[in-house]
Design an enzyme around this catalytic site. Sequence first.
Site, mmCIF file in Angstrom:
data_model
loop_
_atom_site.group_PDB
_atom_site.id
_atom_site.type_symbol
_atom_site.label_atom_id
_atom_site.label_comp_id
_atom_site.label_asym_id
_atom_site.label_seq_id
_atom_site.Cartn_x
_atom_site.Cartn_y
_atom_site.Cartn_z
ATOM 1 N N ASN A 32 13.765 -4.095 63.075
ATOM 2 C CA ASN A 32 15.054 -4.796 63.035
ATOM 3 C C ASN A 32 15.923 -4.524 64.258
ATOM 4 O OD1 ASN A 32 16.913 -6.468 61.864
ATOM 5 N ND2 ASN A 32 17.627 -4.990 60.320
ATOM 6 N N HIS A 49 19.692 -2.892 44.911
ATOM 7 C CA HIS A 49 20.892 -2.504 45.660
ATOM 8 C C HIS A 49 22.144 -3.106 45.052
ATOM 9 C CE1 HIS A 49 18.959 -1.618 49.809
ATOM 10 N NE2 HIS A 49 18.212 -1.182 48.826
ATOM 11 N N ARG A 108 20.665 1.502 43.172
ATOM 12 C CA ARG A 108 21.381 2.200 44.243
ATOM 13 C C ARG A 108 22.811 1.681 44.281
ATOM 14 N NH1 ARG A 108 20.344 1.523 50.704
ATOM 15 N NH2 ARG A 108 21.975 -0.012 50.465
ATOM 16 N N TYR A 132 28.454 0.622 55.486
ATOM 17 C CA TYR A 132 27.022 0.458 55.306
ATOM 18 C C TYR A 132 26.723 0.071 53.857
ATOM 19 C CZ TYR A 132 22.467 1.405 53.841
ATOM 20 O OH TYR A 132 21.269 1.225 53.228
ATOM 21 N N ASP A 167 22.756 6.074 49.120
ATOM 22 C CA ASP A 167 22.292 6.219 50.509
ATOM 23 C C ASP A 167 23.467 6.663 51.384
ATOM 24 O OD1 ASP A 167 21.086 6.007 52.968
ATOM 25 O OD2 ASP A 167 20.435 3.929 52.730
ATOM 26 N N HIS A 201 23.034 7.291 54.619
ATOM 27 C CA HIS A 201 22.768 6.627 55.904
ATOM 28 C C HIS A 201 23.095 7.511 57.110
ATOM 29 C CE1 HIS A 201 22.021 2.558 57.839
ATOM 30 N NE2 HIS A 201 21.148 2.626 56.864
ATOM 31 N N GLU A 212 20.096 9.812 49.728
ATOM 32 C CA GLU A 212 19.192 9.385 50.805
ATOM 33 C C GLU A 212 19.793 9.679 52.167
ATOM 34 O OE1 GLU A 212 17.891 5.367 50.184
ATOM 35 O OE2 GLU A 212 17.748 4.987 52.334
ATOM 36 N N GLU A 266 13.092 6.711 56.387
ATOM 37 C CA GLU A 266 12.973 5.301 56.779
ATOM 38 C C GLU A 266 12.980 5.088 58.289
ATOM 39 O OE1 GLU A 266 16.533 3.811 54.680
ATOM 40 O OE2 GLU A 266 17.278 3.217 56.638
ATOM 41 N N ARG A 304 10.284 8.626 52.569
ATOM 42 C CA ARG A 304 10.572 7.182 52.574
ATOM 43 C C ARG A 304 9.978 6.445 53.772
ATOM 44 N NH1 ARG A 304 13.841 4.224 50.528
ATOM 45 N NH2 ARG A 304 15.128 3.731 52.338
ATOM 46 N N HIS A 338 10.571 2.807 52.008
ATOM 47 C CA HIS A 338 11.594 1.887 52.523
ATOM 48 C C HIS A 338 11.137 0.453 52.243
ATOM 49 C CE1 HIS A 338 14.072 0.679 56.344
ATOM 50 N NE2 HIS A 338 14.851 0.749 55.275
ATOM 51 N N ASP A 377 14.391 -6.365 55.845
ATOM 52 C CA ASP A 377 13.938 -6.420 57.232
ATOM 53 C C ASP A 377 12.469 -5.979 57.389
ATOM 54 O OD1 ASP A 377 16.306 -4.162 57.080
ATOM 55 O OD2 ASP A 377 14.616 -3.353 58.200
ATOM 56 N N GLU A 432 11.613 0.833 47.025
ATOM 57 C CA GLU A 432 12.840 0.059 47.282
ATOM 58 C C GLU A 432 12.499 -1.429 47.263
ATOM 59 O OE1 GLU A 432 14.561 0.760 51.132
ATOM 60 O OE2 GLU A 432 16.445 -0.192 50.569
ATOM 61 N N TRP A 438 25.018 5.355 62.670
ATOM 62 C CA TRP A 438 25.256 4.234 61.750
ATOM 63 C C TRP A 438 24.382 4.359 60.531
ATOM 64 C CZ3 TRP A 438 22.205 0.072 59.982
ATOM 65 C CH2 TRP A 438 22.921 -0.800 59.127
HETATM 66 C C1 GCO Z 1 17.743 1.178 53.210
HETATM 67 C C2 GCO Z 1 18.155 1.137 54.618
HETATM 68 C C3 GCO Z 1 18.375 -0.214 55.200
HETATM 69 C C4 GCO Z 1 18.602 -0.098 56.700
HETATM 70 C C5 GCO Z 1 18.012 -1.267 57.379
HETATM 71 C C6 GCO Z 1 18.172 -1.231 58.876
HETATM 72 O O1 GCO Z 1 17.889 2.220 52.621
HETATM 73 O O2 GCO Z 1 17.244 0.174 52.746
HETATM 74 O O3 GCO Z 1 19.099 2.122 54.893
HETATM 75 O O4 GCO Z 1 19.347 -0.949 54.549
HETATM 76 O O5 GCO Z 1 19.933 -0.001 57.001
HETATM 77 O O6 GCO Z 1 16.666 -1.314 57.029
HETATM 78 O O7 GCO Z 1 17.478 -2.287 59.435
HETATM 79 MG MG MG Z 2 18.457 3.850 53.718
#
Ligand code: GCO
Ligand code: MG
Length: 402
Positions: free
Chosen positions: A38, A123, A148, A160, A210, A212, A236, A262, A283, A312, A316, A339, A402
């Site tokens: 991505n 999600h 989640r 996020y 998550d 992140h 996560e 991920e 993951r 993961h 994407d 997921e 991020w």
């Molecule tokens: C998740 C991830 C995604 C990522 C994304 C970036 O846990 O699914 O954190 O949402 O942010 O895959 O491209």
């Molecule tokens: Mg994630």
Amino acid sequence: MSTIEKAEVLVSSPGRNYVTLRITTSDGVTGLGDATLNGRELAVASYLRDHVVPLLIGRDPSRIEDTWQYLYRGGYWRRGPVTMTAIAAVDVALWDIKGKVAGLPVYQLLGGRSRDAVMVYGHASGVDVEELLNDIARFQDAGYQAIRAQTGVPGLAGSYGVRKGSVYEPAATSLPAEQSWSTERYLSFAPDYLRQVRERFGFNFHLLHDIHHRLTPIEAARFGKEVEEVRLFWMEDPTPAENQESFRLIRQHTTTPIAVGEVLNSIWDVQQLITEQLIDYVRTSVSHSGGITHLRRILDLAALYQVRSGSHGPTDLSPVSLSAATNIDVSIPNFGIQEYMAFAPETLNVFQGGPTFRDGALYVSEEPGLGVFYDDRAAARYPYDPKYLPVARRLDGSVHDW
Ligand code: GCO
Ligand code: MG
């Protein structure tokens, strides 16, 4: 002997950008692999087109392990998301071909079923807590046993994991969008809304969250400790995992289970996390960590240390990835959870088939190989559309993870 006759790199944007590798053998059998990274898609497309495809032509498609080693060791430059995604695409396409030649779904080649259904998490999100709670109710009505929960943090622009409309898509702008971040605001808000989720819906479902990569190890330790009463299925990516050792500190403070992987691409990236039992779920995904061959190696190592899978699976990663992941999920002994985000209808116009969703679970395709067909005519309607993931800045303007 059958040989690889053709390998095409297909780039399209049905709802979002995907890079797909299609290998065709001299017997006319085709296999698909997902090569989507991505926000950096064309780097993998070029790696494949310019540096890998010429090496594939004339090779024996049945030699999956040898091809993996040839591309990994032969490339000299090891690991990393671009290399490992490219190798994954070749690997998955060759497993697809092997399944089709054998007339069996890929999971049968991996030892057959260990389970019938693959539990997934969905999600739920909202710009605020009320919207999140309504969304959780919607996921429960749709049969999800694992959800989640993410929501916007008051006073911070853009967060996020919060969906706008029906599909969550963070790579949404032609240059990176800028979002703001404050660890203080997050830490004083997130434990509270997770408690509100339990107060409203009880404990009869798995709740995930998550982070992140936003916290330092000691902040993550505090968060994990504070949410113990909420009994998360996992927290996560509490902190960036380049420094695997830092998870020891989190572990010393909290029993909240941890999931990581991920953005990691190889067994060496998770070796310490697994062998020192610093995480509970790994993951890494089939398409970013070297394909079925390498992900299985990671998950076999994980099994020795009671670490389970939690692959993961955002949108994407294409339906080819989801099918490959589901084939692994049904077969391995140490499956944890998968997921799952529903794909946009345009995506499913191009990628047809694959696993089906029912009552909070995925059911693997029984078609030979991975059971996914790529429709070139449909794909032609969706040309590549360059998009970036956002970046986050702290309130003082400096760049955050991020
Ligand atoms: C998740 C991830 C995604 C990522 C994304 C970036 O846990 O699914 O954190 O949402 O942010 O895959 O491209
Ligand atoms: Mg994630």
